[in-house]
Design a protein around this motif. Structure first.
Motif, PDB file in Angstrom:
ATOM      1  N   VAL A 141      -3.684 -19.771  -9.775  1.00  0.00           N
ATOM      2  CA  VAL A 141      -2.911 -18.632 -10.255  1.00  0.00           C
ATOM      3  C   VAL A 141      -2.829 -18.708 -11.777  1.00  0.00           C
ATOM      4  CG1 VAL A 141      -1.534 -18.398  -8.159  1.00  0.00           C
ATOM      5  CG2 VAL A 141      -0.692 -19.839 -10.015  1.00  0.00           C
ATOM      6  N   LEU A 142      -2.795 -17.551 -12.401  1.00  0.00           N
ATOM      7  CA  LEU A 142      -2.655 -17.430 -13.847  1.00  0.00           C
ATOM      8  C   LEU A 142      -1.410 -16.612 -14.139  1.00  0.00           C
ATOM      9  CD1 LEU A 142      -3.540 -17.405 -16.852  1.00  0.00           C
ATOM     10  CD2 LEU A 142      -5.086 -15.505 -16.279  1.00  0.00           C
ATOM     11  N   PHE A 143      -0.539 -17.128 -15.012  1.00  0.00           N
ATOM     12  CA  PHE A 143       0.697 -16.421 -15.343  1.00  0.00           C
ATOM     13  C   PHE A 143       0.959 -16.490 -16.841  1.00  0.00           C
ATOM     14  CE2 PHE A 143       1.931 -20.811 -14.523  1.00  0.00           C
ATOM     15  CZ  PHE A 143       2.832 -21.100 -15.537  1.00  0.00           C
ATOM     16  N   THR A 144       1.784 -15.587 -17.325  1.00  0.00           N
ATOM     17  CA  THR A 144       2.200 -15.587 -18.721  1.00  0.00           C
ATOM     18  C   THR A 144       3.698 -15.355 -18.815  1.00  0.00           C
ATOM     19  OG1 THR A 144       1.855 -13.206 -19.041  1.00  0.00           O
ATOM     20  CG2 THR A 144      -0.028 -14.652 -19.481  1.00  0.00           C
ATOM     21  N   THR A 145       4.280 -15.813 -19.911  1.00  0.00           N
ATOM     22  CA  THR A 145       5.676 -15.511 -20.241  1.00  0.00           C
ATOM     23  C   THR A 145       5.755 -15.258 -21.743  1.00  0.00           C
ATOM     24  OG1 THR A 145       6.319 -17.801 -20.705  1.00  0.00           O
ATOM     25  CG2 THR A 145       6.517 -17.047 -18.414  1.00  0.00           C
ATOM     26  N   VAL A 146       6.841 -14.620 -22.159  1.00  0.00           N
ATOM     27  CA  VAL A 146       7.048 -14.398 -23.586  1.00  0.00           C
ATOM     28  C   VAL A 146       7.477 -15.688 -24.260  1.00  0.00           C
ATOM     29  CG1 VAL A 146       8.401 -13.153 -25.304  1.00  0.00           C
ATOM     30  CG2 VAL A 146       7.575 -11.963 -23.271  1.00  0.00           C
ATOM     31  N   GLY A 147       8.422 -16.393 -23.662  1.00  0.00           N
ATOM     32  CA  GLY A 147       8.942 -17.619 -24.245  1.00  0.00           C
ATOM     33  C   GLY A 147       8.312 -18.868 -23.670  1.00  0.00           C
ATOM     34  N   ALA A 148       8.573 -20.006 -24.322  1.00  0.00           N
ATOM     35  CA  ALA A 148       8.034 -21.282 -23.854  1.00  0.00           C
ATOM     36  C   ALA A 148       8.861 -21.863 -22.714  1.00  0.00           C
ATOM     37  CB  ALA A 148       7.969 -22.275 -25.017  1.00  0.00           C
ATOM     38  N   ALA A 149      10.187 -21.744 -22.813  1.00  0.00           N
ATOM     39  CA  ALA A 149      11.060 -22.344 -21.799  1.00  0.00           C
ATOM     40  C   ALA A 149      10.839 -21.765 -20.404  1.00  0.00           C
ATOM     41  CB  ALA A 149      12.522 -22.197 -22.225  1.00  0.00           C
ATOM     42  N   PRO A 150      10.734 -20.434 -20.247  1.00  0.00           N
ATOM     43  CA  PRO A 150      10.475 -19.904 -18.896  1.00  0.00           C
ATOM     44  C   PRO A 150       9.153 -20.405 -18.314  1.00  0.00           C
ATOM     45  CG  PRO A 150      11.246 -18.156 -20.345  1.00  0.00           C
ATOM     46  CD  PRO A 150      10.971 -19.346 -21.214  1.00  0.00           C
ATOM     47  N   ALA A 151       8.124 -20.522 -19.170  1.00  0.00           N
ATOM     48  CA  ALA A 151       6.835 -21.020 -18.684  1.00  0.00           C
ATOM     49  C   ALA A 151       6.958 -22.457 -18.207  1.00  0.00           C
ATOM     50  CB  ALA A 151       5.788 -20.913 -19.789  1.00  0.00           C
ATOM     51  N   ALA A 152       7.704 -23.274 -18.967  1.00  0.00           N
ATOM     52  CA  ALA A 152       7.899 -24.665 -18.568  1.00  0.00           C
ATOM     53  C   ALA A 152       8.640 -24.752 -17.238  1.00  0.00           C
ATOM     54  CB  ALA A 152       8.678 -25.409 -19.659  1.00  0.00           C
ATOM     55  N   ALA A 153       9.655 -23.907 -17.074  1.00  0.00           N
ATOM     56  CA  ALA A 153      10.405 -23.905 -15.818  1.00  0.00           C
ATOM     57  C   ALA A 153       9.525 -23.487 -14.646  1.00  0.00           C
ATOM     58  CB  ALA A 153      11.606 -22.968 -15.947  1.00  0.00           C
TER      59      ALA A 153
ATOM     60  N   GLU B 127       9.988  -7.913 -34.559  1.00  0.00           N
ATOM     61  CA  GLU B 127      11.250  -8.221 -35.224  1.00  0.00           C
ATOM     62  C   GLU B 127      12.402  -7.413 -34.653  1.00  0.00           C
ATOM     63  OE1 GLU B 127      10.884  -7.824 -39.384  1.00  0.00           O
ATOM     64  OE2 GLU B 127       9.369  -9.414 -39.610  1.00  0.00           O
ATOM     65  N   SER B 128      12.167  -6.152 -34.339  1.00  0.00           N
ATOM     66  CA  SER B 128      13.222  -5.305 -33.780  1.00  0.00           C
ATOM     67  C   SER B 128      13.677  -5.798 -32.419  1.00  0.00           C
ATOM     68  CB  SER B 128      12.740  -3.849 -33.665  1.00  0.00           C
ATOM     69  OG  SER B 128      12.437  -3.327 -34.938  1.00  0.00           O
ATOM     70  N   PHE B 129      12.765  -6.439 -31.681  1.00  0.00           N
ATOM     71  CA  PHE B 129      13.086  -6.920 -30.338  1.00  0.00           C
ATOM     72  C   PHE B 129      13.431  -8.411 -30.333  1.00  0.00           C
ATOM     73  CE2 PHE B 129      10.820  -3.048 -29.528  1.00  0.00           C
ATOM     74  CZ  PHE B 129      11.336  -2.562 -28.349  1.00  0.00           C
ATOM     75  N   GLY B 130      13.411  -9.025 -31.512  1.00  0.00           N
ATOM     76  CA  GLY B 130      13.700 -10.449 -31.583  1.00  0.00           C
ATOM     77  C   GLY B 130      12.636 -11.305 -30.924  1.00  0.00           C
ATOM     78  N   LEU B 131      11.393 -10.840 -30.902  1.00  0.00           N
ATOM     79  CA  LEU B 131      10.318 -11.535 -30.225  1.00  0.00           C
ATOM     80  C   LEU B 131       9.146 -11.760 -31.170  1.00  0.00           C
ATOM     81  CD1 LEU B 131      10.267  -9.423 -26.935  1.00  0.00           C
ATOM     82  CD2 LEU B 131      11.388 -11.626 -27.272  1.00  0.00           C
ATOM     83  N   THR B 132       8.174 -12.475 -30.696  1.00  0.00           N
ATOM     84  CA  THR B 132       6.918 -12.647 -31.427  1.00  0.00           C
ATOM     85  C   THR B 132       5.778 -12.203 -30.530  1.00  0.00           C
ATOM     86  OG1 THR B 132       6.444 -14.867 -30.630  1.00  0.00           O
ATOM     87  CG2 THR B 132       7.915 -14.693 -32.523  1.00  0.00           C
ATOM     88  N   LYS B 133       4.586 -12.142 -31.095  1.00  0.00           N
ATOM     89  CA  LYS B 133       3.424 -11.753 -30.309  1.00  0.00           C
ATOM     90  C   LYS B 133       2.818 -12.940 -29.579  1.00  0.00           C
ATOM     91  CE  LYS B 133       2.190  -7.815 -33.207  1.00  0.00           C
ATOM     92  NZ  LYS B 133       1.151  -7.161 -34.018  1.00  0.00           N
ATOM     93  N   GLN B 134       3.444 -14.103 -29.703  1.00  0.00           N
ATOM     94  CA  GLN B 134       2.971 -15.273 -29.000  1.00  0.00           C
ATOM     95  C   GLN B 134       3.238 -15.140 -27.503  1.00  0.00           C
ATOM     96  OE1 GLN B 134       1.144 -16.799 -31.532  1.00  0.00           O
ATOM     97  NE2 GLN B 134       2.102 -18.770 -31.149  1.00  0.00           N
ATOM     98  N   ARG B 135       2.391 -15.773 -26.705  1.00  0.00           N
ATOM     99  CA  ARG B 135       2.595 -15.826 -25.260  1.00  0.00           C
ATOM    100  C   ARG B 135       2.370 -17.257 -24.776  1.00  0.00           C
ATOM    101  NH1 ARG B 135       4.412 -11.522 -25.903  1.00  0.00           N
ATOM    102  NH2 ARG B 135       4.023  -9.570 -24.761  1.00  0.00           N
ATOM    103  N   SER B 136       3.098 -17.608 -23.756  1.00  0.00           N
ATOM    104  CA  SER B 136       2.842 -18.861 -23.053  1.00  0.00           C
ATOM    105  C   SER B 136       1.964 -18.534 -21.859  1.00  0.00           C
ATOM    106  CB  SER B 136       4.148 -19.503 -22.592  1.00  0.00           C
ATOM    107  OG  SER B 136       4.967 -19.821 -23.694  1.00  0.00           O
ATOM    108  N   VAL B 137       0.856 -19.241 -21.738  1.00  0.00           N
ATOM    109  CA  VAL B 137      -0.113 -18.988 -20.673  1.00  0.00           C
ATOM    110  C   VAL B 137      -0.201 -20.227 -19.798  1.00  0.00           C
ATOM    111  CG1 VAL B 137      -2.508 -18.435 -20.126  1.00  0.00           C
ATOM    112  CG2 VAL B 137      -1.434 -17.447 -22.162  1.00  0.00           C
ATOM    113  N   GLY B 138      -0.127 -20.026 -18.497  1.00  0.00           N
ATOM    114  CA  GLY B 138      -0.173 -21.159 -17.589  1.00  0.00           C
ATOM    115  C   GLY B 138      -1.124 -20.932 -16.424  1.00  0.00           C
ATOM    116  N   PHE B 139      -1.807 -21.990 -16.044  1.00  0.00           N
ATOM    117  CA  PHE B 139      -2.625 -22.005 -14.828  1.00  0.00           C
ATOM    118  C   PHE B 139      -2.031 -23.037 -13.881  1.00  0.00           C
ATOM    119  CE2 PHE B 139      -5.771 -20.167 -17.669  1.00  0.00           C
ATOM    120  CZ  PHE B 139      -6.494 -19.315 -16.841  1.00  0.00           C
ATOM    121  N   ALA B 140      -2.128 -22.773 -12.590  1.00  0.00           N
ATOM    122  CA  ALA B 140      -1.771 -23.765 -11.576  1.00  0.00           C
ATOM    123  C   ALA B 140      -2.827 -23.688 -10.487  1.00  0.00           C
ATOM    124  CB  ALA B 140      -0.386 -23.482 -10.995  1.00  0.00           C
TER     125      ALA B 140
END
Length: 372
Positions: free
Chosen positions: A258-270, A198-211
């Motif tokens: 490759v395996l990658f993660t992002t905090v938000g959904a939009a960066p992962a989609a991009a 909450e202090s950082f305006g974030l959640t503990k969720q992660r977007s995980v992607g494989f390519a």
């Protein structure tokens, strides 16, 4: 009889070894343990944690740096900053990362050395190196063959690689420390954000992607080892550029994946869409397919685990060439954002994951984003 170490090749090898180590090997194992004020047993545990076999001889195999490293770890334990199991685990983490880094960098230099040799042959004989190889195979002795396409370099390549690494090691060492501190800072920042989202305006969720590369198995059968290594290196480099450009974290590369993660959904989609476009436009690499999921993850030893990771992996396996599949959680978040187009797919059961209803992710058309 030639005295040990008197052979010029042996002396050259010893010189390069000591240059890489940074100091001469003048200490025995008892000298190291005594100088660090620890028992031989503790010294053996430390050495084994570094990933090296236990040494029982009394030869002069160690440097002052070995003693200092052992003394540093022992001091951290004595001062109560870490207990011994944690200190050894920390040492093991350094060792595993350093081992992979050393192998990776050595291979890069070896490939550069062989590429230079190939270009030199082509320039001297004004003919592509593969044609020279064909001539040699046919029995011609008018020209030398190009460096052999194999995973293990020849003697000349290995010697030149060792020499070049020895020449630049002192310059690379500060870069290693710099990169480690930067990544440590970023990791701690993520940890603090997860602990107090909450202090950082974030959640503990992660977007995980494989390519992963499509039809990679067929490429393995068709390409030489050298060409296959170059293809994988190119894939890793391009993927890393795309992932980091959008603020993502490259977790690992495993050959064709490759395996990658992002905090938000939009960066992962991009990232996923850019990976597809980048590989499609590349003249060397085949198409990729991507799968992404959003949810909680487990971080351990620099890797990520959990149901979210498994779901992303399974979605990648069923995605079509040049396409991106996302799970329902990510689709819901992206549906409220501009720039993306989502097309719902039929419900399916994925092995080890269960039932999911994926969506195909695309860039929004010029008329605007549509979700169906």
């Amino acid at each position: 009889m030639t005295a040990p170490g008197s052979d010029p090749a042996d002396r050259a090898g010893q010189d390069i070894t000591e240059q890489l180590l940074g100091q001469p090997r003048v200490l025995r194992r008892r000298d190291v343990s005594r100088g660090a004020e620890v028992s031989l047993l503790s010294a053996r545990k430390f050495w084994h944690a570094l990933g090296f076999p236990v040494i029982d001889t009394d030869d002069e195999l160690f440097t002052e740096a070995d003693r200092q490293a052992l003394a540093t770890v022992a001091g951290i334990v004595r001062e109560g900053l870490l207990d011994e199991p944690t200190a050894l685990a920390m040492t093991r983490a350094f060792a595993r990362s350093a081992d992979r880094l050393a192998g990776w960098q050595s291979q890069l230099i070896a490939e550069a050395v062989e590429a230079e040799a190939t270009l030199a042959i082509e320039a001297e004989h004004d003919v592509p190196a593969d044609e020279l190889d064909a001539s040699v195979a046919a029995g011609s002795t008018n020209a030398p063959a190009a460096p052999e396409s194999r995973s293990v370099p020849g003697v000349a390549t290995a010697a030149e690689t060792a020499r070049r690494l020895a020449d630049i090691t002192d310059r690379l060492e500060p870069l290693l420390v710099y990169a480690w501190r930067r990544h440590l800072s970023a990791t701690v920042s993520r940890m603090m954000a997860d602990a107090d989202p909450e202090s950082f305006g974030l959640t503990k969720q992660r977007s995980v992607g494989f390519a992963d590369l499509v039809n990679f198995t067929a490429l393995v059968r068709r390409l030489s080892e050298r060409d296959l290594a170059r293809l994988v290196s190119r894939f890793e480099a391009l993927s890393a550029d795309v992932i980091t450009a959008h603020g993502g974290r490259l977790i690992k590369t495993v050959g064709d994946e490759v395996l990658f993660t992002t905090v938000g959904a939009a960066p992962a989609a991009a990232i996923a869409l850019d990976l597809v476009d980048t590989m499609t436009e590349d003249d060397v690499l085949p198409d990729v397919r991507c799968g992404m999921a959003r949810g909680p993850i487990i971080s351990r030893l620099g890797d990520v685990f959990g149901t979210t990771v498994n779901r992303a992996s399974r979605l990648t396996a069923v995605a079509g060439a040049g396409s991106v599949l996302v799970d329902a959680t990510m689709a819901r978040e992206l549906a409220s954002m501009s720039g993306f187009e989502l097309t719902g797919q039929r419900r399916r059961v994925l092995r080890g994951v269960g039932a999911v209803t994926p969506s195909v992710l695309r860039r929004a058309s010029s008329a605007g984003r549509r979700t169906t």
